[in-house]
Write a protein that holds these residues in place. Sequence first.
Motif, PDB file in Angstrom:
ATOM      1  N   MET A 175       0.839  -1.210   0.000  1.00  0.00           N
ATOM      2  CA  MET A 175       0.000   0.000   0.000  1.00  0.00           C
ATOM      3  C   MET A 175       0.868   1.253   0.000  1.00  0.00           C
ATOM      4  SD  MET A 175      -3.269  -0.891  -0.039  1.00  0.00           S
ATOM      5  CE  MET A 175      -4.319   0.310   0.799  1.00  0.00           C
ATOM      6  N   ARG A 176       1.981   1.207   0.729  1.00  0.00           N
ATOM      7  CA  ARG A 176       2.897   2.360   0.720  1.00  0.00           C
ATOM      8  C   ARG A 176       3.558   2.515  -0.645  1.00  0.00           C
ATOM      9  NH1 ARG A 176       7.148   2.147   5.248  1.00  0.00           N
ATOM     10  NH2 ARG A 176       7.512   4.295   4.530  1.00  0.00           N
ATOM     11  N   LEU A 177       3.864   1.394  -1.296  1.00  0.00           N
ATOM     12  CA  LEU A 177       4.429   1.464  -2.645  1.00  0.00           C
ATOM     13  C   LEU A 177       3.432   2.080  -3.620  1.00  0.00           C
ATOM     14  CD1 LEU A 177       6.195  -2.024  -2.889  1.00  0.00           C
ATOM     15  CD2 LEU A 177       7.301   0.199  -2.672  1.00  0.00           C
ATOM     16  N   ILE A 178       2.161   1.730  -3.472  1.00  0.00           N
ATOM     17  CA  ILE A 178       1.123   2.309  -4.342  1.00  0.00           C
ATOM     18  C   ILE A 178       1.025   3.810  -4.117  1.00  0.00           C
ATOM     19  CG2 ILE A 178      -1.342   2.316  -4.871  1.00  0.00           C
ATOM     20  CD1 ILE A 178       0.221  -0.200  -5.788  1.00  0.00           C
ATOM     21  N   GLU A 179       1.081   4.236  -2.864  1.00  0.00           N
ATOM     22  CA  GLU A 179       1.056   5.678  -2.564  1.00  0.00           C
ATOM     23  C   GLU A 179       2.252   6.379  -3.200  1.00  0.00           C
ATOM     24  OE1 GLU A 179       0.896   6.187   1.634  1.00  0.00           O
ATOM     25  OE2 GLU A 179      -1.062   5.208   1.859  1.00  0.00           O
ATOM     26  N   ALA A 180       3.421   5.740  -3.156  1.00  0.00           N
ATOM     27  CA  ALA A 180       4.609   6.333  -3.776  1.00  0.00           C
ATOM     28  C   ALA A 180       4.450   6.410  -5.287  1.00  0.00           C
ATOM     29  CB  ALA A 180       5.848   5.519  -3.408  1.00  0.00           C
ATOM     30  N   GLN A 181       3.871   5.366  -5.896  1.00  0.00           N
ATOM     31  CA  GLN A 181       3.607   5.394  -7.334  1.00  0.00           C
ATOM     32  C   GLN A 181       2.677   6.545  -7.693  1.00  0.00           C
ATOM     33  OE1 GLN A 181       3.856   0.553  -8.252  1.00  0.00           O
ATOM     34  NE2 GLN A 181       1.993   1.681  -8.642  1.00  0.00           N
ATOM     35  N   ASP A 182       1.654   6.767  -6.886  1.00  0.00           N
ATOM     36  CA  ASP A 182       0.729   7.870  -7.136  1.00  0.00           C
ATOM     37  C   ASP A 182       1.459   9.208  -7.082  1.00  0.00           C
ATOM     38  OD1 ASP A 182      -1.444   6.255  -7.522  1.00  0.00           O
ATOM     39  OD2 ASP A 182      -2.228   6.457  -5.489  1.00  0.00           O
ATOM     40  N   ALA A 183       2.325   9.357  -6.077  1.00  0.00           N
ATOM     41  CA  ALA A 183       3.080  10.607  -5.951  1.00  0.00           C
ATOM     42  C   ALA A 183       3.984  10.818  -7.161  1.00  0.00           C
ATOM     43  CB  ALA A 183       3.901  10.596  -4.664  1.00  0.00           C
ATOM     44  N   ILE A 184       4.594   9.754  -7.628  1.00  0.00           N
ATOM     45  CA  ILE A 184       5.489   9.852  -8.788  1.00  0.00           C
ATOM     46  C   ILE A 184       4.704  10.199 -10.042  1.00  0.00           C
ATOM     47  CG2 ILE A 184       6.870   8.417 -10.358  1.00  0.00           C
ATOM     48  CD1 ILE A 184       7.956   7.057  -7.760  1.00  0.00           C
ATOM     49  N   ALA A 185       3.555   9.560 -10.236  1.00  0.00           N
ATOM     50  CA  ALA A 185       2.755   9.805 -11.442  1.00  0.00           C
ATOM     51  C   ALA A 185       2.370  11.267 -11.571  1.00  0.00           C
ATOM     52  CB  ALA A 185       1.502   8.927 -11.425  1.00  0.00           C
TER      53      ALA A 185
END
Length: 461
Positions: A175-185
């Motif tokens: 879930m933290r990785l998904i949040e990081a992906q969202d921030a990067i996108a």
Amino acid sequence: MAAPHTVPVQPRRAGSVPLRQVVPNLFREPVHTLVDIGERSQGEVVKLSLGAFRPYLVTRPEHLQRVLRENSENYARAGDGLHWRPLKRLFGDGILGDGEHWRNGREILQPLFTARRIDSLVDRLAGTIEKVVDELDEPARTGQPVDMGTVQARIVCSAIMEVLFGNKISVPQAMRLIEAQDAIASSVMPRLLVPWAPTSMPMPGDRAFRQAVELIDDMLLPIVRASRTTAESDGDDIFATLWRGRTEGGARLNERQVRDNAVSMIATATETTITVLTWLWPHIAQDERIAERLYGEIDRVVGDAPVRREHLRELRYTRQVLDELVRLYPIGWLMPRSAVRADVLGGVRIEAGATVVISPFITQRMSAFWDRPEVFDPDRFDPGQARNRHRYAHFPFGGGPHQCIGMHLFYLEATLIVATLLSRFRIRLQRPAVPGIKLAAALRPLERVEVTLEPVRRVPA
């Protein structure tokens, strides 16, 4: 009688969309501007005048087929190209790139994503999805609203981390990785819109991008290193498969290559399913006919039983709904390519080294190829209609050698999620409007979708 003399047709110069018509609207209304450019091109190859950067926009299905499949070796993803350069800082040299690193990653990972193997995982996926959906019984009982984006992220992370990553990444970590992906996108978008800006020039979002990449590396690198020592006995999860794999030259991948491919696969295996389903619930809430047909199929096929492999082939309308979702909301909306050699597309000469911009988002919303393209209508994917449509009018997962490795997984997983949720609950939106689109490296909804869940009450037979 002598054959008539024919004069060879000379390639022509592409029409041009001037800088002053593109940049102001691209920042202010990017989604509308992109589709408008496609409409004004009427399917012809045009040049986008963005100062010194003048890419070709290609939208016609016949031209797309040439770029993505028939002459794909001439149109490289260009790992060092202007559009890829910002994202390469995250994905590195792996399966989302091109050339030798892409071929190595694809060759090693492809056996994990064959239709036969993914089909063999269906019941495990279904069981994990069912367990997470069980957690929704309490908010359904109390009427507490839930955020469907968060719900979908938890379902997908639980399923994917188990069946593809051997639970080496925990669900909270995922879930933290998904949040990081969202921030990067989101944070990388200024650089994607101004691709000619040098990396040495500070841009909005740079700091957030760096922090997100650091978070991903801090979490993943220890897992990558630990998985190396157990790879020979760890079965066929992605980490073990990458460590055991061999390159074309017979060498093993190094730590950085395993990391790059693992990051790419986390994004590939999670992002589309989590994001695209967010738009489903508002669309079916706005059209009672579509909702009732979808509910009716799931009630008839699944009933109150757990969703299993044998149900999937009968959920035909559910598949049409998913096809229509990824038509309107293709997560990978931009697919730039670099011409290795000169070519001719639609009578237009493409110079060697030129950038060719392909966008499923544009082509799949153009009235030249779709009737009422702005309308959500799953019936357009009825087999009778789809049979008459060009293969590359609908290409949300790309095409040719670079077609997304996770496409089959998406359709299976998304079908299981939709069928499991709707066999148990009816979904009522807190706010019925369809979310707008946030143009990021991968499409995102502009607003959250909050719902209340009502348990399905079945009448005893």
